[in-house]
Design a protein around this motif. Sequence first.
Motif, PDB file in Angstrom:
ATOM      1  N   ALA A  87     -26.304   3.528   4.449  1.00 55.61           N
ATOM      2  CA  ALA A  87     -26.867   3.768   3.114  1.00 55.61           C
ATOM      3  C   ALA A  87     -25.899   3.306   2.033  1.00 55.61           C
ATOM      4  O   ALA A  87     -24.689   3.453   2.140  1.00 55.61           O
ATOM      5  N   GLY A  88     -26.457   2.711   0.981  1.00 53.29           N
ATOM      6  CA  GLY A  88     -25.668   2.334  -0.175  1.00 53.29           C
ATOM      7  C   GLY A  88     -24.991   0.988  -0.083  1.00 53.29           C
ATOM      8  O   GLY A  88     -24.311   0.568  -1.024  1.00 53.29           O
ATOM      9  N   TYR A 129     -23.536   8.386  13.742  1.00 53.79           N
ATOM     10  CA  TYR A 129     -24.670   9.238  13.401  1.00 53.79           C
ATOM     11  C   TYR A 129     -24.757  10.370  14.419  1.00 53.79           C
ATOM     12  O   TYR A 129     -24.587  10.143  15.625  1.00 53.79           O
ATOM     13  N   ARG A 130     -25.048  11.551  13.944  1.00 50.92           N
ATOM     14  CA  ARG A 130     -25.275  12.685  14.845  1.00 50.92           C
ATOM     15  C   ARG A 130     -26.752  12.736  15.220  1.00 50.92           C
ATOM     16  O   ARG A 130     -27.633  12.648  14.355  1.00 50.92           O
ATOM     17  N   VAL A 131     -27.046  12.868  16.498  1.00 50.15           N
ATOM     18  CA  VAL A 131     -28.425  12.975  16.978  1.00 50.15           C
ATOM     19  C   VAL A 131     -28.942  14.373  16.666  1.00 50.15           C
ATOM     20  O   VAL A 131     -28.272  15.379  16.943  1.00 50.15           O
ATOM     21  N   LEU A 187     -26.262  10.511   9.317  1.00 50.26           N
ATOM     22  CA  LEU A 187     -25.025   9.754   9.151  1.00 50.26           C
ATOM     23  C   LEU A 187     -23.837  10.704   9.034  1.00 50.26           C
ATOM     24  O   LEU A 187     -23.821  11.594   8.183  1.00 50.26           O
ATOM     25  N   VAL A 188     -22.841  10.495   9.889  1.00 47.82           N
ATOM     26  CA  VAL A 188     -21.616  11.292   9.863  1.00 47.82           C
ATOM     27  C   VAL A 188     -20.555  10.594   9.030  1.00 47.82           C
ATOM     28  O   VAL A 188     -19.971  11.180   8.123  1.00 47.82           O
ATOM     29  N   SER A 207     -16.081  16.274  19.405  1.00 49.54           N
ATOM     30  CA  SER A 207     -16.866  17.339  18.766  1.00 49.54           C
ATOM     31  C   SER A 207     -17.587  16.843  17.519  1.00 49.54           C
ATOM     32  O   SER A 207     -18.766  17.147  17.308  1.00 49.54           O
ATOM     33  N   SER A 208     -16.868  16.094  16.688  1.00 48.62           N
ATOM     34  CA  SER A 208     -17.440  15.648  15.407  1.00 48.62           C
ATOM     35  C   SER A 208     -17.984  14.231  15.453  1.00 48.62           C
ATOM     36  O   SER A 208     -18.749  13.824  14.578  1.00 48.62           O
ATOM     37  N   GLY A 209     -17.565  13.446  16.461  1.00 47.62           N
ATOM     38  CA  GLY A 209     -17.957  12.044  16.543  1.00 47.62           C
ATOM     39  C   GLY A 209     -17.068  11.131  15.728  1.00 47.62           C
ATOM     40  O   GLY A 209     -17.190   9.902  15.808  1.00 47.62           O
ATOM     41  N   GLU A 210     -16.184  11.676  14.928  1.00 48.19           N
ATOM     42  CA  GLU A 210     -15.337  10.886  14.034  1.00 48.19           C
ATOM     43  C   GLU A 210     -14.384   9.981  14.812  1.00 48.19           C
ATOM     44  O   GLU A 210     -13.933  10.322  15.908  1.00 48.19           O
ATOM     45  N   LEU A 211     -14.071   8.825  14.211  1.00 48.41           N
ATOM     46  CA  LEU A 211     -13.164   7.853  14.807  1.00 48.41           C
ATOM     47  C   LEU A 211     -11.870   7.785  14.005  1.00 48.41           C
ATOM     48  O   LEU A 211     -11.889   7.871  12.774  1.00 48.41           O
ATOM     49  N   THR A 212     -10.757   7.602  14.716  1.00 47.54           N
ATOM     50  CA  THR A 212      -9.456   7.426  14.082  1.00 47.54           C
ATOM     51  C   THR A 212      -8.790   6.188  14.678  1.00 47.54           C
ATOM     52  O   THR A 212      -8.662   6.085  15.907  1.00 47.54           O
TER      53      THR A 212
END
Length: 340
Positions: free
Chosen positions: A234-235, A267-269, A278-279, A319-324
Amino acid sequence: MTSVSLYVGAYTEAPSLNPGLQSVILDPTTGQMTLNEVVIRSTNPSYVVTSSKGVYTASEVALECPPEATFISKEHTASSLTISGAYPCHLAVNKDETLIATAQYGSGCIDIFSLKSNGHLDEHVQHIQQNGSGPNQDRQTQAHAHQVQFLETTNQLVCVDLGSDSVRFYNFAQGLYCNQAMEVAMPAGSGPRHLIFNQDETIAYVLCELSETIVIIAKQDNEWKMIKELPALAGEENKEAAAAIRLSADGKFVYASLRAQSLITCYRVSNDGLDLNLVSSIATQGDFPRDFAITFDDEWLVVANQHSNSLTSFKRDTSSGELTFSGHSLNIDAPVCIAY
């Protein structure tokens, strides 16, 4: 922790100096990657799939070259068969490892080959020519088969066709290898590229290259229907270059790569798989992420950045799906596919 081996498909034509299909080792404690070996020297092995017996690839070249499907065993023996269509860009092996299918973007067709018990290519058994077009006069004047996928819960093959805005399901039957059973129309001009299924193969997430959207389709009353269309990011300005889509092993998160923006989105299902939220999005630390892969343990995501000639690795928060970003990058010319 045991190191992780992955195969990297690439473009080898100038200005690339990539010799062909290569293997890379990922250190799961740090995310550092090292080149291991050249598995086989070939022209444009742009897509790679693995089996219990070895690895398959195809040469994404013009029909007159000609394009070939190739198998390389764990003992490094190889076999090849000619593909009857131009610019094969995707391959899939069925659950029993008795068949392999190839999708030819240039010719808009599918080839199916039988496999020997040792994994080597046996013979060409079927050719399927797809038809149709879309409203985008630059990209959709004909069919462009972009992905093939064998289902595991039903005896079917699925093809995603960018040129005709369609997802087609083909049934296998005794005496007839494959015949079309159903077609799901995507939004006009969306240009579907790749899809992924949930675990029981009742829901699929279709990444559309041209519209940069994700279309959710679901199997209801034994028919596949479009549920909704969501923006992949988005955006952001649409630059018609969405690329790869993956689902985490636990089925909780969907990831997609946006090549022109050099981003991976998460994205979280939700809603029993019928919606995506969208996460986050994260820069790939490279340019033009054509493909990426998630390790079997869900701990790492590795990106193939085609234009910056690099692989980059990211630690996943399961847990959050976040990437580092791990801080590690590996130089490799024109990488376009990653397979474990």
